[in-house]
Design a protein around this motif. Structure first.
Motif, mmCIF file in Angstrom:
data_model
loop_
_atom_site.group_PDB
_atom_site.id
_atom_site.type_symbol
_atom_site.label_atom_id
_atom_site.label_comp_id
_atom_site.label_asym_id
_atom_site.label_seq_id
_atom_site.Cartn_x
_atom_site.Cartn_y
_atom_site.Cartn_z
ATOM 1 N N PRO A 137 -1.034 -6.493 21.545
ATOM 2 C CA PRO A 137 -0.244 -7.275 20.578
ATOM 3 C C PRO A 137 0.318 -8.546 21.204
ATOM 4 O O PRO A 137 0.680 -8.547 22.381
ATOM 5 C CB PRO A 137 0.888 -6.318 20.185
ATOM 6 C CG PRO A 137 0.487 -4.979 20.701
ATOM 7 C CD PRO A 137 -0.369 -5.228 21.880
ATOM 8 N N ASP A 168 -0.481 -4.638 16.555
ATOM 9 C CA ASP A 168 -0.775 -3.294 17.041
ATOM 10 C C ASP A 168 -1.574 -2.451 16.044
ATOM 11 O O ASP A 168 -2.417 -1.643 16.440
ATOM 12 C CB ASP A 168 0.484 -2.548 17.492
ATOM 13 C CG ASP A 168 1.640 -2.650 16.524
ATOM 14 O OD1 ASP A 168 1.447 -2.355 15.337
ATOM 15 O OD2 ASP A 168 2.738 -3.031 16.955
ATOM 16 N N LEU A 169 -1.340 -2.628 14.740
ATOM 17 C CA LEU A 169 -2.142 -1.886 13.767
ATOM 18 C C LEU A 169 -3.606 -2.332 13.817
ATOM 19 O O LEU A 169 -4.521 -1.521 13.641
ATOM 20 C CB LEU A 169 -1.574 -2.052 12.358
ATOM 21 C CG LEU A 169 -0.241 -1.347 12.105
ATOM 22 C CD1 LEU A 169 0.306 -1.710 10.732
ATOM 23 C CD2 LEU A 169 -0.394 0.163 12.228
ATOM 24 N N CYS A 181 -4.964 -3.491 16.580
ATOM 25 C CA CYS A 181 -5.435 -2.932 17.850
ATOM 26 C C CYS A 181 -6.061 -1.553 17.611
ATOM 27 O O CYS A 181 -7.142 -1.239 18.122
ATOM 28 C CB CYS A 181 -4.279 -2.794 18.842
ATOM 29 S SG CYS A 181 -3.702 -4.326 19.576
ATOM 30 N N GLU A 182 -5.354 -0.737 16.833
ATOM 31 C CA GLU A 182 -5.852 0.611 16.556
ATOM 32 C C GLU A 182 -7.147 0.567 15.762
ATOM 33 O O GLU A 182 -8.086 1.336 16.022
ATOM 34 C CB GLU A 182 -4.782 1.409 15.803
ATOM 35 C CG GLU A 182 -3.534 1.657 16.642
ATOM 36 C CD GLU A 182 -2.531 2.559 15.946
ATOM 37 O OE1 GLU A 182 -2.791 2.970 14.786
ATOM 38 O OE2 GLU A 182 -1.476 2.845 16.551
ATOM 39 N N SER A 197 -0.819 0.173 22.002
ATOM 40 C CA SER A 197 -0.160 0.439 20.731
ATOM 41 C C SER A 197 1.199 1.074 20.964
ATOM 42 O O SER A 197 1.624 1.291 22.101
ATOM 43 C CB SER A 197 -1.026 1.336 19.846
ATOM 44 O OG SER A 197 -0.537 1.341 18.510
ATOM 45 N N VAL A 246 1.358 7.364 17.043
ATOM 46 C CA VAL A 246 -0.066 7.136 16.817
ATOM 47 C C VAL A 246 -0.679 8.419 16.254
ATOM 48 O O VAL A 246 -0.151 9.513 16.469
ATOM 49 C CB VAL A 246 -0.807 6.719 18.104
ATOM 50 C CG1 VAL A 246 -0.268 5.409 18.648
ATOM 51 C CG2 VAL A 246 -0.731 7.807 19.166
ATOM 52 N N LYS A 268 3.817 -2.253 13.732
ATOM 53 C CA LYS A 268 4.612 -1.074 13.405
ATOM 54 C C LYS A 268 6.105 -1.380 13.398
ATOM 55 O O LYS A 268 6.873 -0.766 12.652
ATOM 56 C CB LYS A 268 4.313 0.046 14.410
ATOM 57 C CG LYS A 268 2.898 0.602 14.287
ATOM 58 C CD LYS A 268 2.670 1.746 15.253
ATOM 59 C CE LYS A 268 1.257 2.277 15.117
ATOM 60 N NZ LYS A 268 0.979 3.373 16.061
ATOM 61 N N ALA A 280 5.599 2.559 24.126
ATOM 62 C CA ALA A 280 4.286 1.939 24.022
ATOM 63 C C ALA A 280 3.398 2.318 25.194
ATOM 64 O O ALA A 280 3.868 2.756 26.247
ATOM 65 C CB ALA A 280 4.436 0.419 23.944
#
Length: 308
Positions: free
Chosen positions: A98, A129-130, A132-133, A146, A150, A199, A268
């Motif tokens: 992120p 980060d969302l 990234c997932e 992230s 999770v 998030k 994180a």
């Protein structure tokens, strides 16, 4: 048991206090307590008892401590031997991280890895980060960064950081002179929020609402530096983790820790695709390097303002 869990146990044995050990490990006391309980359950043994002053190792706990110390020593020697023979390893890793985290936290860690393994090329992609997932789930990156929580069905989580939240506030505000700021203090402030692909966008309002407060969200942005600039121009207050706040703090702004009744933290780390049957060797190499050298990185300026 995992190597990390055994290292946690050694820290507990050293400090003889779960709170102090958790602080040294940069994890929450709750996470450390659960890890130690899991270890005792797996061994079907009582390793330590608690009293008013901390904890006391049982006789078995002392024996386990001595054996774990020997095991960790042998493990690290093994890793060093393997790494000595893989210095010429070539490869690549594509990592999604992120914005904000990328410039404020990761550079010393990834630079250290690049020095140790100069022929492993790291490609860093900065996305929320969302995202990234999502990129990891679809195989577009090898590794991602992230924030908890999770989905355990999709990802394996490797914790790296646990940071307190800080109000990033203009010095014109009386709140900037407080030692700590509560969510109640912020109830009438204009809140500048990171965008909905992070998030933190959902975590912050939920935290306000847990205190019966509906936050006054006036603007959101995916750009961390834009949020920082808006605070500089006294357009509102935003909430950063400390290393990010330290990166963007200026003569016009201040950072003040946020107090809460519970342990409100930004937890994180890296995530792996749990459905990926075969992982790149270089992924394990990077994770092992970061895990073993984390204490060194925590002493660098980016980590020196860590709050407990």
């Amino acid at each position: 048991m995992e190597i990390r869990q055994l290292k946690y146990y050694l820290q507990v044995c050293k400090d003889l206090n779960l709170s102090k050990a958790a602080n040294h490990l940069f994890i929450t006391q709750q996470a450390l307590s659960q890890s130690m309980k899991n270890m005792e359950d797996e061994l079907d043994a009582i390793l330590f008892t608690r009293n008013n002053h901390g904890i006391v190792l049982t006789e078995l706990g002392v024996l386990v401590k001595n054996d774990v110390e020997k095991f960790i020593h042998e493990y690290e020697n093994l890793v060093n031997r393997i790494q000595h023979n893989t210095q010429s390893l070539k490869g690549s890793l594509k990592i999604a991280v992120p914005p904000g985290i990328a410039p404020s936290v990761l550079p010393p860690m990834l630079n250290g890895f690049s020095v140790a393994y100069p022929e492993v090329h790291l490609s860093i992609l900065e996305v929320p980060d969302l995202d990234c997932e999502e990129l990891l789930k679809t195989g577009q990156v090898d590794l991602a960064f992230s924030v908890l929580p999770v989905d355990k069905n999709d990802f394996d989580f490797i914790p790296l950081f646990s940071y307190c939240a800080y109000a990033f506030i203009n010095k014109c505000s009386p709140l900037s002179r407080k030692a700590t700021i509560s969510f109640q203090d912020l109830k009438n402030e204009n809140i500048l929020l990171i965008s909905d692909r992070f998030k933190w966008h959902y975590t912050i309002p939920d935290k306000f609402r847990s205190y019966g407060i509906e936050p006054k969200i006036t603007q959101s942005s995916a750009q961390v530096d834009l949020l920082a600039r808006l605070v500089r121009f006294n357009q509102g207050v935003t909430i950063f983790i400390e290393p990010v706040a330290k990166t963007y703090v200026s003569a016009e702004t201040a950072i003040v820790p946020i107090s809460s009744l519970d342990d409100f933290r930004y937890e994180a780390g890296f995530i792996l695709n749990s459905k990926q049957k075969v992982q790149k060797y270089t992924i394990g190499l990077l994770i092992d390097f970061l895990t073993r050298h984390m204490d060194e990185f925590k002493n660098l300026p980016q980590f020196s303002m860590q709050s407990e």
